[in-house]
Each structure stands twice: as C-alpha cells, then as structure tokens.
Scaffold this motif. Structure first.
Motif, PDB file in Angstrom:
ATOM      1  N   ARG A 137      41.539  34.162  34.965  1.00 55.37           N
ATOM      2  CA  ARG A 137      41.826  33.852  33.555  1.00 55.37           C
ATOM      3  C   ARG A 137      42.736  34.957  33.042  1.00 55.37           C
ATOM      4  NH1 ARG A 137      37.695  35.426  29.171  1.00 55.37           N
ATOM      5  NH2 ARG A 137      38.752  34.883  27.231  1.00 55.37           N
ATOM      6  N   VAL A 138      43.896  34.571  32.509  1.00 50.67           N
ATOM      7  CA  VAL A 138      44.893  35.586  32.140  1.00 50.67           C
ATOM      8  C   VAL A 138      45.469  35.313  30.753  1.00 50.67           C
ATOM      9  CG1 VAL A 138      45.567  35.857  34.572  1.00 50.67           C
ATOM     10  CG2 VAL A 138      46.919  34.369  33.100  1.00 50.67           C
ATOM     11  N   TYR A 162      51.813  38.081  34.768  1.00 54.28           N
ATOM     12  CA  TYR A 162      51.096  37.778  33.524  1.00 54.28           C
ATOM     13  C   TYR A 162      50.869  39.093  32.790  1.00 54.28           C
ATOM     14  CZ  TYR A 162      47.407  39.068  36.818  1.00 54.28           C
ATOM     15  OH  TYR A 162      46.665  39.726  37.768  1.00 54.28           O
ATOM     16  N   LYS A 163      50.395  39.011  31.547  1.00 60.94           N
ATOM     17  CA  LYS A 163      50.217  40.237  30.759  1.00 60.94           C
ATOM     18  C   LYS A 163      48.921  40.967  31.116  1.00 60.94           C
ATOM     19  CE  LYS A 163      52.899  39.601  26.538  1.00 60.94           C
ATOM     20  NZ  LYS A 163      52.854  39.268  25.117  1.00 60.94           N
ATOM     21  N   GLU A 164      47.819  40.197  31.185  1.00 67.46           N
ATOM     22  CA  GLU A 164      46.509  40.836  31.362  1.00 67.46           C
ATOM     23  C   GLU A 164      45.535  39.854  32.001  1.00 67.46           C
ATOM     24  OE1 GLU A 164      42.953  42.759  28.580  1.00 67.46           O
ATOM     25  OE2 GLU A 164      44.833  42.139  27.649  1.00 67.46           O
ATOM     26  N   LYS A 165      44.681  40.367  32.879  1.00 67.14           N
ATOM     27  CA  LYS A 165      43.654  39.523  33.488  1.00 67.14           C
ATOM     28  C   LYS A 165      42.352  39.741  32.727  1.00 67.14           C
ATOM     29  CE  LYS A 165      42.900  37.656  38.033  1.00 67.14           C
ATOM     30  NZ  LYS A 165      43.324  37.714  39.411  1.00 67.14           N
ATOM     31  N   LEU A 166      41.656  38.645  32.405  1.00 60.82           N
ATOM     32  CA  LEU A 166      40.436  38.703  31.599  1.00 60.82           C
ATOM     33  C   LEU A 166      39.230  38.271  32.427  1.00 60.82           C
ATOM     34  CD1 LEU A 166      41.864  36.839  28.474  1.00 60.82           C
ATOM     35  CD2 LEU A 166      41.620  39.307  28.724  1.00 60.82           C
ATOM     36  N   PRO A 167      38.021  38.718  32.058  1.00 61.84           N
ATOM     37  CA  PRO A 167      36.831  38.236  32.775  1.00 61.84           C
ATOM     38  C   PRO A 167      36.556  36.774  32.433  1.00 61.84           C
ATOM     39  CG  PRO A 167      36.189  39.668  30.952  1.00 61.84           C
ATOM     40  CD  PRO A 167      37.681  39.725  31.038  1.00 61.84           C
ATOM     41  N   PRO A 168      36.150  35.960  33.408  1.00 61.63           N
ATOM     42  CA  PRO A 168      35.865  34.555  33.117  1.00 61.63           C
ATOM     43  C   PRO A 168      34.527  34.410  32.383  1.00 61.63           C
ATOM     44  CG  PRO A 168      35.615  35.009  35.472  1.00 61.63           C
ATOM     45  CD  PRO A 168      36.003  36.287  34.825  1.00 61.63           C
TER      46      PRO A 168
END
Length: 591
Positions: A370-371, A198-204
């Motif tokens: 979440r990505v 994936y491109k980037e992992k985000l905070p939930p």
C-alpha cells in the motif's frame, strides 16, 4: 550492434561480439528475429535467455541488440486484453497468423490505430510533476484510465489536448525548467525488472474482502498484502485463484497464468466475459488484464510473465486503484529459473534450484504493498499479490514453498483430504494462518461488530477441539464421549459444513457480502446454537433433542439466503432462541 551465435543450449543462446551490450537488454536472435534478453555478460560474450522456441538455430547466426531493457507498453487498451508472457497480444496474433504463435512475430502490444476520448484534468499554465494526472480516458464502463506525467518530466503545461486521440499522438506539451518542450502521449514504456517509483510505503490496515468465508473470517489478507496458496494437484488452487479474481474487493485484477495447463486459462477466458461484477453488474473482463503463459509455451517466457504482470499492476496502482495480482503458479516460474540456472552451469542450491531463488521470490512479492503514489494529490494505491505454489505431491517442505513462506504473511494451506471429501475451498483451518489479523482488528470492530473477533476465536477453538476429540473417537468410538464433548463435535461440524464449505458454482453461495454482515450473522447462529445447547444440557435436556431441533435445518441452509434478505437470518436466530428456551423449560420439568 550485431553479435554472432557461438552456442545454443535449449532456451539459452551464447553470442560473441556483444561487448557494448548491457545486462537485461532485449536482443533479436538470428534472422528469424526471436526475442531474447541478456542475463549474463562475460567479456564480449553474452548469455541470452530466448523467449521463443530455438530449434533450428546454430552457431554463426547473427544477434541484433535493441539497446533497451525488456519493457511493457502501458496505456489505454490494457483492460480486457490477453497477452503472452512478453506482452504480445494473443488476439491480434491469432488474427494475423492463426491459432499458433509464429516464431519471431512482431506486433505492437497496444493498438496504435484506435482513438480514445481524452478528457483533460489540467489547463495551460499549470505546474505538473511526475505522477500528476493530466487527463482521463473512459477505457471501459468500469475503469477510468488516468493518464499520468511520466517519471523524469516536470514543468509547466504549455498545451493540452481535448477529444479523440491515439495512444502515440501527443496529448500535452510540458515546458521543463531548462526551457525544453516535452510531448506527453497516452502510452508509456516501463522496464519490467525495476519497480515503479512511489512516494511512501504504508502499513496495510484494510482487509481485502474476498467473499470466501474461510478467508475473510479466519485468514484475511490485507489490501497491499501478500498471500500464498500452496497445495497438491487437484486440491483446488486454481479454483481459489479464480474465486479471488472474480469476487475480491479490488478495482483491477491482473491474472498471470504462469506455466499452468492451457485449459485452466481457457476457463478464465470463457468465464470472465460472462460473469457479472457484484459491484457494478458489468462483465468482470471489463476490469481484468490476463497474461497467459501456458505449460506448452517456452519455459523461459514464464519468468518474463511474472514481471510483466506485476509492472502492469504497479501502473494501475499508481492511478490510485486497489489492484489484485494472481500468479498461478510461482512453482512453474521457479522451474524456469532452475532450467536457466542449470544451462548457465551455476552452482545449484537445494533440489537443483538456483541459490538466489529466495531473493528472486522476495523481489516479486515486495513489489506488492500500500503506497502513496507520485503526484501532488497524495492518492493511495495498493497491490495485493496472491501466488499459487504447486509443491510436488503436496510436500510443503520443498524449496519453493519454504522460500515463499519466509516472505508472505498469509498462508492458505490446501489439503487434498478436504478436496477428496468435496470440501471446497479446501483450505485447512488447522495449518493455515494470517499475520494481518492484529492490524485488521480495528477495522472488524468498527465495520462489522465488536463481537466479531470473539466469535472468530470461539469458532477456531471449537475446530481445534474437534481435531483432538476425533483422535479419541477413532480409538474408542463416539459413545465414549461426554454429551458436552459430543455437542462440541456437532457445533464444529456445523462450522465446517454450514459455514466454511462454499459452493463456487452456486449463484448465491459463491460469494458472501463485502460488508461481512451475512458472514457475521451466519457465524453468530452457529456459536449461539453451541452456547444455548450447553445451557439446555445443563438444564436436563436430552442430547438428541438439542441436535435434532427443527431450526437446525434452517441454520444449515442459511448460506443460500440472498444478500438482500438478511433479515431471514435474524428470524432464524429468534426461532433458535425460542426452541432452545422451550427445550430448557421442558428439561427443567423433566428433572
């Protein structure tokens, strides 16, 4: 490449002549062609984990390497299917050989003959990169299956198909930078032990609304979060998992039955086609993938089932969906690791589990999240992983539970005492926790009410105070308490019985609103009763008058008010205030 068996030890087979093999290659063992996976290499000897029954095998039999890692087939046809731990379609196997899986049977995971209506989303001349959506297939009435450019392919669309096609026919041709033309089909094959990119992992930051009041109010899990449900036998782990699979606010459900009893998977199979999705009104099976690896299947296949499930979940996440994966239970998976570790004669860790138990669990849970997915459109997808843990005798100090607790952010501790009292979900509000609360506060303030957090804190404080007062009641009896303390017990009882207790088999009570409007109004009723009750006692009203108000019966039955009639909750609140007001004025007159 062909090797030769030198040792058979249950699901572990050791073969020699495997010098050219690689770790995690899939092999076919003996002329019965049992499926296995290489888990250790020493010189030209390979230790193979066999995913089928090995009785009758002996030294000297051949082993054939496929040269490929254990992979799953991804494409239209996944939704509504039921697979075993290594993605063999159980329905197709039953049609071929009957009710029992025959050893060595080879069937394709996805139907090669069925034609799907492919609708293109790009045109010749468009530049594409890995993850771009080139077309869609309406797989079920709920799920739009998005066909993506596989990893490693980038270039210009030369040709795109429109209309009916099977999953193995080319639906697009891409000209790459080096001048080669690559065919893209609707089916991809992906190794299961490596997470998809994936491109980037985000905070939930958004909650996964489950419709279960004890979870949504006190111990929420975020979309892209991880949660554990430990509990002893009979405390309702499977019921909680089934409820989450039925009602959680996710687009796709992947349910992995990992080593649990067959009747529990049968429940899912029988119920899901009949149950209606609250958002669409369609059968829940139209957005569900089931992986059934029951306790009478070979132990080794349990390990594969977890990886198969999470890889399928990642595939739907990459389309931009919110996916929830239920693993029931990770304890059975850990037992498979212990079995194989023992047969490999590795140094054991605590209670015989391998020393790498924690890192294997972490590898599974860290694939949730979440990505921002691959592709130019910057779409977001989430995987929420919820794992049941089955500690023997409900002992939370055992290795699997402790290793899980170090990884997950939400702990729903199931309590056998609550289960024996028929209080379901039997989640103990004093020992459970959620570390996502701070991140989700902003959402609750904006979407539900600015009062929500205050109500939640007051309700939790009342439940904790009740636990302390119960110690005194056990020693000296309820009559020794002051009227204010007895009001605390009454309010806490109302929270427990009228709010937290939820009937999974009641048409209305089984699920409480995605918007949380009903949950907020129900909780407000109980907290308002407590505050007004305190004022009435201060005004001189009798304790018995406060607790026996006629409106209390309506508060107790508020959970059965349908979602479309929430104005009734406002009427109950108005009635409560009126009855308390007249009680206060009478109390004042009496004094």
């Amino acid at each position: 490449m062909q090797g030769r068996i030198v040792k058979v030890s249950g699901p572990l087979v050791v073969a020699e002549g495997m010098a050219d093999a690689k770790m995690f290659d899939v092999v076919r063992v003996s002329d019965k062609r049992l499926i296995g996976e290489i888990i250790e290499l020493r010189g030209d000897k390979a230790s193979i984990q066999v995913y089928e029954e090995t009785s009758g095998l002996g030294p000297g039999e051949p082993v054939y390497s496929t040269g490929e890692p254990l992979s799953v087939e991804l494409g239209p046809g996944l939704i509504g299917s039921i697979f075993d731990g290594i993605q063999r379609p159980l329905t197709l196997i039953r049609e071929k050989v009957g009710d029992r899986i025959v050893r060595g049977i080879e069937v394709p995971s996805l139907d090669r003959e069925r034609k799907w209506e492919f609708v293109p989303r790009v045109k010749p001349g468009d530049q594409v990169e890995p993850g771009d959506i080139i077309g869609v297939v309406q797989e079920t009435s709920i799920v739009e299956h998005r066909i993506m450019v596989p990893q490693g392919i980038e270039g210009v669309i030369e040709w795109i198909h429109q209309g009916l096609a099977t999953i193995v026919e080319p639906v697009a041709k891409v000209k790459t930078a080096d001048g080669a033309t690559v065919d893209i089909t609707m089916m991809q094959k992906t190794p299961v032990r490596i997470g998809r990119k994936y491109k980037e992992k985000l905070p939930p930051t958004l909650p996964l609304i489950t419709g279960q009041r004890v979870i949504d109010t006190f111990f929420p899990v975020a979309k892209g979060g991880v949660a554990a449900v430990p509990g002893p036998f009979g405390s309702g782990k499977t019921v909680v998992q089934h409820q989450l699979a039925k009602w959680a606010d996710a687009d796709i459900i992947v349910y992995v039955g990992c080593g649990e009893r067959g009747n529990e998977m049968t429940d899912v199979l029988m119920e899901f086609p009949q149950l209606r999705d609250p958002k669409t009104g369609e059968p829940l099976m139209k957005r569900t993938v089931l992986i059934a690896n029951t306790s009478d299947m070979p132990v080794a296949a349990r390990e594969a089932s977890i990886y198969t499930g999470i890889t399928i979940a990642e595939y739907f996440r990459d389309m931009g969906y919110n996916v929830a994966i239920m693993a029931d239970s990770t304890s059975r998976w850990a037992e498979a690791l212990r079995e194989m570790s023992g047969r490999l004669e590795e140094m054991p860790g605590e209670e015989g589990y391998p020393a790498y138990l924690s890192s294997r669990l972490a590898e599974f849970y860290e694939r949730a999240g979440r990505v921002i997915c691959l592709g130019k459109d910057g779409r977001e997808g989430t995987i929420t992983a919820i794992g049941a843990v089955s500690p023997p005798g409900g002992d939370f100090s055992e290795p699997v539970t402790q290793a899980t607790l170090r990884i997950v952010k939400v702990f729903w501790a199931l309590d056998s005492q609550l289960a024996y009292r028929r209080h379901f979900p039997a989640i103990n509000w004093l020992t459970s926790y959620s570390l996502y609360l701070d991140r989700l506060n902003e959402w609750y303030n904006k979407e539900v009410s600015e009062e929500w957090l205050k109500l939640r804190q007051e309700a939790m404080a009342l439940l904790q105070e009740e636990a302390q007062l119960e110690e005194i009641v056990r020693l000296v009896g309820v009559d020794a308490l002051s009227v204010r303390d007895r009001l605390v017990l009454e309010a806490a009882k109302s929270i427990r019985e009228d709010y937290l207790h939820q009937n999974a088999f009641h048409d209305v009570d089984t699920y409480t609103s995605t918007s949380l409007a009903k949950q907020y109004k129900m909780l407000k009723l109980i907290i308002e009763f407590y505050h007004l009750g305190q004022k009435a006692l201060d005004a001189g009203a009798e304790f018995s008058q406060v607790v026996n108000l006629p409106v209390r019966e309506r508060i107790g039955r508020a959970k059965y008010i349908p979602e479309g009639q929430l104005e009734q909750l406002d009427e109950i609140l108005k009635e409560l205030r009126e009855q308390m007001s007249s009680l206060m004025s009478e109390g004042g007159n009496n004094s």
